[in-house]
Motif scaffolding. Structure first.
Motif: not given
Length: 127
Positions: A34-39, A66-74, A76-85
């Motif tokens: 997920p590193a490139p997406a995180y950057l 919202e843009r990453a469609n994160v509704r719940d805390l995963p 484990f880190p799932d790569g959708r967004h660095i904040i939720s991860d």
């Protein structure tokens, strides 16, 4: 905790076998890093989070999730967004577990059986 998360990202190995759990025969492997997406996500957040207004920072974080469609805390880190991860990495950690119970449970460490009948000691500085 941010340093541990950074180390986790640096040590991430795509294609590595994941824990499959007791009684589960299906093997799973880690997805791409997920590193490139995180950057890219951090770059988009840099200016909004530099704003001194807390409500503006909050809106920026909410919009990013919202843009990453994160509704719940995963779990484990799932790569959708660095904040939720980052939140997932912390809130499902042994440190967060200890803080929640204000005790040195050390869930992810291997302890000896001697003294296991005693409750975990309180965290240093916990009231």
């Amino acid at each position: 905790m941010a340093n541990r998360f950074e180390a986790w990202v640096r040590q991430y190995r795509p294609g590595a076998e994941m824990d499959h759990g007791y009684g589960v025969t299906r093997l799973r492997v880690k997805a791409s890093s997920p590193a490139p997406a995180y950057l890219a996500q951090l770059e988009l957040l840099h200016q909004p989070l530099a704003d001194l207004d807390p409500s503006a920072r909050r809106r920026a974080v909410e919009a990013a999730l919202e843009r990453a469609n994160v509704r719940d805390l995963p779990r484990f880190p799932d790569g959708r967004h660095i904040i939720s991860d980052l939140l997932s990495f912390y809130f499902h950690s042994s440190d967060a577990n200890d803080l929640c119970y204000r005790a040195a449970i050390r869930r992810d460490s291997c302890r000896e059986l001697e003294g296991s009948d005693n409750p975990p000691p309180p965290l240093n500085g916990a009231a």
